[in-house]
Design a protein around this motif. Structure first.
Motif, PDB file in Angstrom:
ATOM      1  N   ARG A   1       0.817  -1.212   0.000  1.00 43.05           N
ATOM      2  CA  ARG A   1       0.000   0.000   0.000  1.00 43.05           C
ATOM      3  C   ARG A   1       0.850   1.262   0.000  1.00 43.05           C
ATOM      4  O   ARG A   1       0.403   2.320  -0.446  1.00 43.05           O
ATOM      5  N   ALA A   2       2.086   1.149   0.479  1.00 45.16           N
ATOM      6  CA  ALA A   2       2.998   2.299   0.488  1.00 45.16           C
ATOM      7  C   ALA A   2       3.777   2.419  -0.820  1.00 45.16           C
ATOM      8  O   ALA A   2       4.586   3.336  -0.968  1.00 45.16           O
ATOM      9  N   GLY A   3       3.518   1.507  -1.765  1.00 46.37           N
ATOM     10  CA  GLY A   3       4.212   1.561  -3.046  1.00 46.37           C
ATOM     11  C   GLY A   3       5.537   0.825  -3.062  1.00 46.37           C
ATOM     12  O   GLY A   3       6.274   0.906  -4.046  1.00 46.37           O
ATOM     13  N   ARG A   4       5.834   0.103  -1.996  1.00 47.06           N
ATOM     14  CA  ARG A   4       7.080  -0.681  -1.918  1.00 47.06           C
ATOM     15  C   ARG A   4       6.760  -2.153  -2.111  1.00 47.06           C
ATOM     16  O   ARG A   4       7.090  -2.994  -1.270  1.00 47.06           O
ATOM     17  N   TYR A   5       6.120  -2.492  -3.224  1.00 49.97           N
ATOM     18  CA  TYR A   5       5.644  -3.868  -3.381  1.00 49.97           C
ATOM     19  C   TYR A   5       6.774  -4.882  -3.471  1.00 49.97           C
ATOM     20  O   TYR A   5       6.569  -6.073  -3.239  1.00 49.97           O
ATOM     21  N   ASN A   6       7.997  -4.418  -3.767  1.00 45.85           N
ATOM     22  CA  ASN A   6       9.138  -5.349  -3.769  1.00 45.85           C
ATOM     23  C   ASN A   6       9.427  -5.910  -2.383  1.00 45.85           C
ATOM     24  O   ASN A   6      10.067  -6.951  -2.248  1.00 45.85           O
ATOM     25  N   LEU A   7       8.974  -5.226  -1.355  1.00 45.86           N
ATOM     26  CA  LEU A   7       9.207  -5.648   0.025  1.00 45.86           C
ATOM     27  C   LEU A   7       8.004  -6.355   0.634  1.00 45.86           C
ATOM     28  O   LEU A   7       7.964  -6.575   1.848  1.00 45.86           O
ATOM     29  N   CYS A   8       7.042  -6.721  -0.194  1.00 46.84           N
ATOM     30  CA  CYS A   8       5.846  -7.423   0.269  1.00 46.84           C
ATOM     31  C   CYS A   8       6.249  -8.706   0.997  1.00 46.84           C
ATOM     32  O   CYS A   8       7.003  -9.535   0.470  1.00 46.84           O
TER      33      CYS A   8
ATOM     34  N   ARG B   1      15.430  -6.229  -5.377  1.00 47.64           N
ATOM     35  CA  ARG B   1      14.633  -6.221  -6.596  1.00 47.64           C
ATOM     36  C   ARG B   1      14.324  -4.793  -7.054  1.00 47.64           C
ATOM     37  O   ARG B   1      15.241  -3.991  -7.170  1.00 47.64           O
ATOM     38  N   TYR B   2      13.040  -4.431  -7.251  1.00 46.00           N
ATOM     39  CA  TYR B   2      12.740  -3.184  -7.959  1.00 46.00           C
ATOM     40  C   TYR B   2      11.253  -2.872  -7.835  1.00 46.00           C
ATOM     41  O   TYR B   2      10.430  -3.731  -7.485  1.00 46.00           O
ATOM     42  N   VAL B   3      10.925  -1.627  -8.137  1.00 48.23           N
ATOM     43  CA  VAL B   3       9.528  -1.176  -8.179  1.00 48.23           C
ATOM     44  C   VAL B   3       9.360  -0.254  -9.383  1.00 48.23           C
ATOM     45  O   VAL B   3      10.110   0.724  -9.539  1.00 48.23           O
ATOM     46  N   ASP B   4       8.409  -0.572 -10.247  1.00 46.43           N
ATOM     47  CA  ASP B   4       8.021   0.294 -11.366  1.00 46.43           C
ATOM     48  C   ASP B   4       9.225   0.707 -12.213  1.00 46.43           C
ATOM     49  O   ASP B   4       9.442   1.892 -12.492  1.00 46.43           O
ATOM     50  N   THR B   5       9.998  -0.276 -12.639  1.00 44.48           N
ATOM     51  CA  THR B   5      11.193   0.016 -13.446  1.00 44.48           C
ATOM     52  C   THR B   5      11.041  -0.364 -14.913  1.00 44.48           C
ATOM     53  O   THR B   5      11.802   0.115 -15.749  1.00 44.48           O
ATOM     54  N   TRP B   6      10.088  -1.239 -15.233  1.00 40.55           N
ATOM     55  CA  TRP B   6      10.008  -1.744 -16.614  1.00 40.55           C
ATOM     56  C   TRP B   6       9.736  -0.649 -17.650  1.00 40.55           C
ATOM     57  O   TRP B   6      10.358  -0.667 -18.716  1.00 40.55           O
ATOM     58  N   PRO B   7       8.858   0.328 -17.404  1.00 36.24           N
ATOM     59  CA  PRO B   7       8.677   1.380 -18.409  1.00 36.24           C
ATOM     60  C   PRO B   7       9.979   2.124 -18.721  1.00 36.24           C
ATOM     61  O   PRO B   7      10.293   2.390 -19.889  1.00 36.24           O
ATOM     62  N   THR B   8      10.751   2.424 -17.684  1.00 39.25           N
ATOM     63  CA  THR B   8      12.040   3.082 -17.897  1.00 39.25           C
ATOM     64  C   THR B   8      12.992   2.168 -18.647  1.00 39.25           C
ATOM     65  O   THR B   8      13.689   2.589 -19.581  1.00 39.25           O
ATOM     66  N   ALA B   9      13.025   0.891 -18.267  1.00 36.84           N
ATOM     67  CA  ALA B   9      13.922  -0.063 -18.917  1.00 36.84           C
ATOM     68  C   ALA B   9      13.595  -0.202 -20.401  1.00 36.84           C
ATOM     69  O   ALA B   9      14.500  -0.212 -21.252  1.00 36.84           O
ATOM     70  N   ILE B  10      12.323  -0.314 -20.721  1.00 42.49           N
ATOM     71  CA  ILE B  10      11.918  -0.440 -22.127  1.00 42.49           C
ATOM     72  C   ILE B  10      12.353   0.793 -22.911  1.00 42.49           C
ATOM     73  O   ILE B  10      12.874   0.687 -24.032  1.00 42.49           O
ATOM     74  N   HIS B  11      12.170   1.967 -22.331  1.00 35.74           N
ATOM     75  CA  HIS B  11      12.581   3.198 -23.018  1.00 35.74           C
ATOM     76  C   HIS B  11      14.091   3.231 -23.247  1.00 35.74           C
ATOM     77  O   HIS B  11      14.546   3.599 -24.344  1.00 35.74           O
ATOM     78  N   LEU B  12      14.864   2.866 -22.238  1.00 35.09           N
ATOM     79  CA  LEU B  12      16.322   2.928 -22.382  1.00 35.09           C
ATOM     80  C   LEU B  12      16.816   2.000 -23.486  1.00 35.09           C
ATOM     81  O   LEU B  12      17.743   2.335 -24.228  1.00 35.09           O
ATOM     82  N   VAL B  13      16.195   0.825 -23.604  1.00 30.16           N
ATOM     83  CA  VAL B  13      16.613  -0.115 -24.647  1.00 30.16           C
ATOM     84  C   VAL B  13      16.102   0.312 -26.013  1.00 30.16           C
ATOM     85  O   VAL B  13      16.840   0.329 -27.002  1.00 30.16           O
ATOM     86  N   ALA B  14      14.827   0.671 -26.080  1.00 33.11           N
ATOM     87  CA  ALA B  14      14.229   1.042 -27.369  1.00 33.11           C
ATOM     88  C   ALA B  14      14.885   2.295 -27.950  1.00 33.11           C
ATOM     89  O   ALA B  14      14.989   2.432 -29.173  1.00 33.11           O
ATOM     90  N   SER B  15      15.358   3.182 -27.097  1.00 38.14           N
ATOM     91  CA  SER B  15      15.991   4.416 -27.552  1.00 38.14           C
ATOM     92  C   SER B  15      17.479   4.250 -27.834  1.00 38.14           C
ATOM     93  O   SER B  15      18.140   5.195 -28.273  1.00 38.14           O
TER      94      SER B  15
END
Length: 345
Positions: free
Chosen positions: A109-116, A293-307
């Motif tokens: 709920r705090a946005g730290r789902y990697n620590l669930c 691990r990570y939280v909400d990184t895939w959109p950034t990762a996709i952009h870095l590779v695609a660009s």
């Protein structure tokens, strides 16, 4: 479930029975539940954690005490959907974020789902991974990728996500300086990510000359042989240090290489306890933190590779089918190996 009528009923699966013992089994193809998609696996990267489970049967408190399917760096194509998922997703090429948080606990709920505390993470006992034909995942964790991104690169968005989480923790901004210990896969990807985030000085240390030379091709502006030169004695005065080696000596030297109020991020899997220079950390007000691990990184990762800002395809040094998973897991014994890919189908 709305899915292709041509789906098989069983799939070939590589199963770790016990330390250094793998077998191939035919298992039922899973069914996508509500809010899930069924992904036909295209490519799976071999991670250091897979190697630890294969060779040692454990990582810290995570112990392999029953048959386990390894592999959590994966990509593929959506071939089926569950209830409440748009059937138009069928046919999408995707990179899978391989985790299932509960969404209800305090950390989620705090946005730290990697620590669930109830996290179900691929290839972490007792949750099976992706060395198999098909997997299911929540629809929001199946990230669509453009056609310009290969399935191999899409699988490696997972280690790139570790690097992004690390660079964010290190507070790297344009003009920052950073020291990275270890020029293995995570170190090399982290160097590229630091460059993409604007770091102007990217120093990589590694014991092996060939790995240091490779780091220079992937974003490092300087490399150090820590045997010949202790980074702590070089007055590097960097903004941040990221350890991707797990070496206690590297961690100590890295902490001493950071400027006052700098940041240290511990990523590498090493011994469970280390002695740290506490007085030095206190007196310079250095922040020491870890990455899980990570939280909400895939959109950034996709952009870095695609660009084109991060090159993952060039990191692939080995390709294996499901019958040769053992060779893929042992490929890291070769200093020339960087990332191996397993193709289950």
């Amino acid at each position: 479930m709305d899915s292709s009528p041509t789906l098989p009923t069983t799939m070939r699966t590589s199963v770790l029975l016990k330390q250094q013992e793998l077998t191939i089994e035919d298992r039922p193809v899973p069914t996508a539940g509500a809010g899930e998609v069924l992904v036909e696996v295209a490519a799976v990267g071999v991670c250091g954690s897979d190697v630890h489970y294969y060779r040692e049967g454990r990582i810290g408190d995570f112990i392999v005490d029953a048959p386990l399917v390894l592999g959590h760096e994966l990509s593929g194509t959506i071939v089926g959907v569950g209830v409440d998922v748009d059937p138009a997703r069928i046919g999408e090429r995707v990179a899978v974020e391989p985790q299932r948080p509960c969404r209800l606990c305090r950390e989620c709920r705090a946005g730290r789902y990697n620590l669930c505390s109830k996290m179900e993470f691929y290839a972490t006992p007792p949750i099976d991974g992706a060395f198999c034909g098909y997997v299911t995942i929540q629809t929001e964790f199946a990230h669509a990728i453009p056609d310009s991104v290969s399935f191999e690169a899409a699988a490696l968005l997972e280690p790139l996500s570790v690097a992004i989480a690390s660079i964010r923790k290190a507070q790297i901004v344009p003009g920052s300086s950073i020291l990275i210990a270890g020029a293995g896969p995570i170190g090399i990807i982290t160097a590229q990510t630091a460059r993409a985030f604007g770091a102007s000085e990217i120093i990589v240390s590694d014991l092996i000359a060939a790995k240091r030379e490779r780091a220079l091709k992937f974003g490092a502006t300087r490399v150090i042989d820590p045997v010949a030169e202790d980074p702590a004695t070089l007055n590097l005065d960097v903004n941040a240090f990221i350890d991707a080696s797990g070496s206690a000596r590297a961690v100590d030297s890295g902490i001493r290489s950071v400027r006052p109020a700098g940041t240290v991020v511990l990523v590498g899997l090493g011994i469970p306890e280390m002695i740290l220079p506490v007085s030095h950390i206190q007196n310079l007000e250095i922040t020491v933190t870890g990455i899980f691990r990570y939280v909400d990184t895939w959109p950034t990762a996709i952009h870095l590779v695609a660009s084109g800002q991060v090159d993952l395809d060039s990191l692939v040094t080995g390709k294996f089918d499901l019958e040769h998973v053992a060779e893929a897991l042992d490929s890291d014994r070769n200093d020339d190996s960087l990332k191996s890919i397993v193709y289950p189908n």
